[in-house]
Design an enzyme around this catalytic site. Structure first.
Site, short mmCIF file in Angstrom:
data_model
loop_
_atom_site.label_atom_id
_atom_site.label_comp_id
_atom_site.label_asym_id
_atom_site.label_seq_id
_atom_site.Cartn_x
_atom_site.Cartn_y
_atom_site.Cartn_z
N ASP A 1 0.99 -1.10 0.04
CA ASP A 1 0.02 0.07 0.00
C ASP A 1 0.88 1.33 0.15
O ASP A 1 0.62 2.12 0.96
CB ASP A 1 -1.23 0.04 1.21
CG ASP A 1 -1.94 -1.33 1.31
OD1 ASP A 1 -3.14 -1.07 0.91
OD2 ASP A 1 -1.31 -2.37 1.45
N ASN B 1 -6.61 -3.84 -4.74
CA ASN B 1 -7.83 -3.16 -5.04
C ASN B 1 -7.59 -1.85 -5.95
O ASN B 1 -8.34 -1.59 -6.83
CB ASN B 1 -9.02 -2.91 -3.91
CG ASN B 1 -8.09 -1.85 -2.95
OD1 ASN B 1 -7.25 -2.42 -2.21
ND2 ASN B 1 -8.69 -0.70 -2.55
N HIS C 1 -3.39 -9.82 -0.86
CA HIS C 1 -3.68 -8.12 -0.42
C HIS C 1 -4.61 -7.98 0.70
O HIS C 1 -4.39 -7.26 1.43
CB HIS C 1 -4.30 -7.32 -1.74
CG HIS C 1 -4.50 -5.91 -1.42
ND1 HIS C 1 -3.26 -5.11 -1.17
CD2 HIS C 1 -5.34 -5.09 -1.22
CE1 HIS C 1 -3.62 -4.09 -1.04
NE2 HIS C 1 -4.88 -3.80 -1.08
N HIS D 1 -11.53 -2.05 6.81
CA HIS D 1 -11.84 -3.76 6.08
C HIS D 1 -11.90 -4.80 6.87
O HIS D 1 -11.54 -5.97 6.56
CB HIS D 1 -10.40 -3.62 5.07
CG HIS D 1 -10.01 -2.41 4.53
ND1 HIS D 1 -11.08 -2.20 3.40
CD2 HIS D 1 -8.85 -1.65 4.57
CE1 HIS D 1 -10.43 -1.06 2.79
NE2 HIS D 1 -9.27 -0.64 3.56
N HIS E 1 -3.39 -3.97 2.39
CA HIS E 1 -4.88 -3.52 2.49
C HIS E 1 -5.31 -2.51 3.57
O HIS E 1 -5.90 -1.46 3.32
CB HIS E 1 -5.79 -4.57 2.26
CG HIS E 1 -7.39 -4.27 2.01
ND1 HIS E 1 -7.47 -3.43 0.74
CD2 HIS E 1 -8.43 -4.76 2.34
CE1 HIS E 1 -8.64 -2.95 0.63
NE2 HIS E 1 -9.40 -4.07 1.38
N VAL E 2 -5.09 -3.08 4.76
CA VAL E 2 -5.40 -1.94 5.99
C VAL E 2 -4.10 -1.32 6.39
O VAL E 2 -2.92 -2.01 6.37
CB VAL E 2 -5.45 -3.16 7.40
CG1 VAL E 2 -5.80 -2.28 8.41
CG2 VAL E 2 -6.87 -3.89 6.91
N HIS E 3 -4.08 0.15 6.34
CA HIS E 3 -3.08 0.85 6.46
C HIS E 3 -2.82 0.92 7.91
O HIS E 3 -2.61 1.95 8.69
CB HIS E 3 -3.59 2.23 5.89
CG HIS E 3 -3.92 2.20 4.62
ND1 HIS E 3 -4.43 3.29 3.84
CD2 HIS E 3 -3.79 1.26 3.45
CE1 HIS E 3 -5.00 2.81 2.66
NE2 HIS E 3 -4.24 1.79 2.43
#
Length: 481
Positions: free
Chosen positions: A167, A232, A317, A327, A354-356
């Site tokens: 990310d 995504n 991801h 998410h 995916h998760v920041h």
């Protein structure tokens, strides 16, 4: 009593205490650290990190990835902005002396009214293991020179250091992540998806920001392979612009050696590198039973030979286990399909983005529940992977700072900060894992542990050891798995 004897006794005592906590199912640590950060906005296009190389039609956006199954080939990719130029790569083991030449192909494409430069992909094969190669790409009077090092031969005791980034984007936080990573000494990147975040733009600016990201990461990608997975933000589904083909920008620019692992799509594939067998999955492609990805993974897991590549690593991801509000439970469908396979084949570690934020799990599984009966919650499982989310590369969407409370029993450590990870494989039995937040620099690991191999570690334990441990610096002790 000597210093090492004292340390050994302290270690044994802390191991005992923490192993009791783990098997009681107590949750781990939620960091209270609040980091300073630059605003989550992209770096202006006139910044020097996006500079265009000197010379007419000079090659830019240079990046390499593994080109075969076992690490004796690379795919070198680049863009010439004005005209095709040459698709040849000149290379050799002595700087300035290019004994060999390989020729690739080129193409360009449009996205809305944006027209790309000429994108070149060249397979350089037949390389020797553990060798430094110098290479040159040119277009007319403009040429550029780089180098890369091939991995050691596939062997159970081959040491190798991977970087893990996800990310990323192209903000000043992204730049901090990239600069810190480049000081880590890692030899290749396992990239967890969401590259440029160009889909945050509209119309022609989407393509422009794909170009700028390629130049942004070139100081690393031109010199060592980045093993790509898609997120995504690579989907680029934009019907308002008439663009409805998923992954169009990504697939035009970033290629993978998918055919070498008998995959039918560049979005999922596998490679062997040193002592690791790395499987890349696509969270945004069909994966339920009978789909191509499902069939492929079933066969690829059978091809894994832990006698040759003891370390089994999976990239995806969307995280399967995630205790962040962002998410939450998005990975549940893939968990329901594949988790049983991961446990059966004793996957060592699964990395996701995916998760920041950052999060690491204990070895747990939730395979005993079948909707109508069985344990409904994750439980400790020595055959299960460690799940690690490294979605904190620095993109413009900012950090995911809201973790769910209370912290689930399966969650060992979590923190919302930007950073990167490294996995330093030492031999067939153990590897050293670090997660560094950007604020700390390269010498301070916020989360650090010794990861013991699920295949060889257990074999040795049956002969010599009674237990199997993971060191956690943050938790202030040792955690049994």
């Amino acid at each position: 009593m000597g210093r090492f004897s004292v340390m050994n006794h302290l270690v044994i005592f802390s191991v005992f205490l923490s192993s009791v906590l783990v098997y009681r199912g107590d949750a781990g640590v939620t960091s209270s650290f609040i980091r300073s950060e630059w605003p989550a906005v992209d770096i202006p296009l006139d910044h020097h990190v996006f500079k265009i190389p000197k010379g007419y039609n000079a090659p830019q956006q240079v990046h390499i990835t593994q080109g075969d199954y076992d690490g004796k080939a690379v795919i070198i990719s680049w863009v010439t902005p004005d005209e095709p130029g040459s698709s040849k790569v000149y290379y050799g083991a002595v700087q300035g002396k290019y004994e060999f030449v390989a020729e690739g192909t080129y193409h360009n494409y449009t996205f809305y009214k944006y027209k790309s430069g000429f994108i070149h992909h060249c397979l350089v094969s037949g390389l020797e293991h553990d060798t430094k190669y110098y290479y040159k790409i040119e277009s007319g009077d403009s040429s550029r020179e780089f180098w890369f090092v091939t991995p050691p031969e596939v062997h159970p005791d081959a040491s190798y250091k991977f970087g893990i980034i996800g990310d990323m984007g192209q903000t000043f936080n992204s730049l901090s992540t990239l600069e810190h990573y480049m000081q880590s000494g890692a030899q290749a990147v396992l990239f967890l998806g969401d590259l440029s975040y160009a889909d945050r733009y509209e119309y022609n600016d989407v393509g422009v920001r794909w170009d700028s990201w390629g130049r942004f990461v070139e100081p690393s990608t031109a010199y060592q392979p980045w093993l790509w997975s898609a997120g995504n933000h690579e989907v680029d589904y934009m019907p308002y612009m008439g663009e409805v083909t998923p992954f169009r920008n990504y697939l035009q620019r970033y290629t993978t050696p998918y055919l070498a692992s008998k995959s039918s799509s560049p979005l999922w594939y596998a490679v062997r590198r040193a002592s690791a067998h790395i499987i890349v999955l696509s969270s945004y492609s069909p994966f339920v039973k009978y789909t191509p990805q499902w069939h492929w993974l079933s066969e690829e897991l059978k091809r894994v030979d832990r006698e040759k590549t003891p370390w089994l690593i999976v990239l995806m991801h969307v995280p399967i286990y995630n205790s962040n509000e962002a998410h939450f439970m998005e990975g549940e469908s893939m968990r329901a399909v594949f988790e049983e396979w991961f446990v059966e084949h004793k996957v060592d570690v699964i990395f996701a983005g995916h998760v920041h934020a950052y999060e690491r799990s204990y070895r747990i599984s939730n395979v005993r529940y079948n909707v109508s009966s069985g344990d409904r919650f994750p439980v400790p499982d020595k055959s299960a992977p460690v799940y690690i989310t490294v979605g904190d590369g620095g993109n413009q969407e900012g950090l995911a700072g809201r973790f769910r409370e209370p912290q689930p029993d399966y969650s060992a450590f979590r923190e919302a900060s930007y950073g990167h990870s490294t996995l330093d494989i030492k031999n067939r039995t153990h590897a050293i894992y670090h997660w560094n937040r950007n604020d700390d620099g390269k010498k301070v690991a916020t989360d650090e542990f010794v990861l013991h191999n699920q295949y060889w570690g257990k074999n040795i334990r049956r002969r010599k050891l009674k237990k199997h441990y993971i060191k956690s610096v943050v938790a202030g002790g040792w955690i049994a798995t």
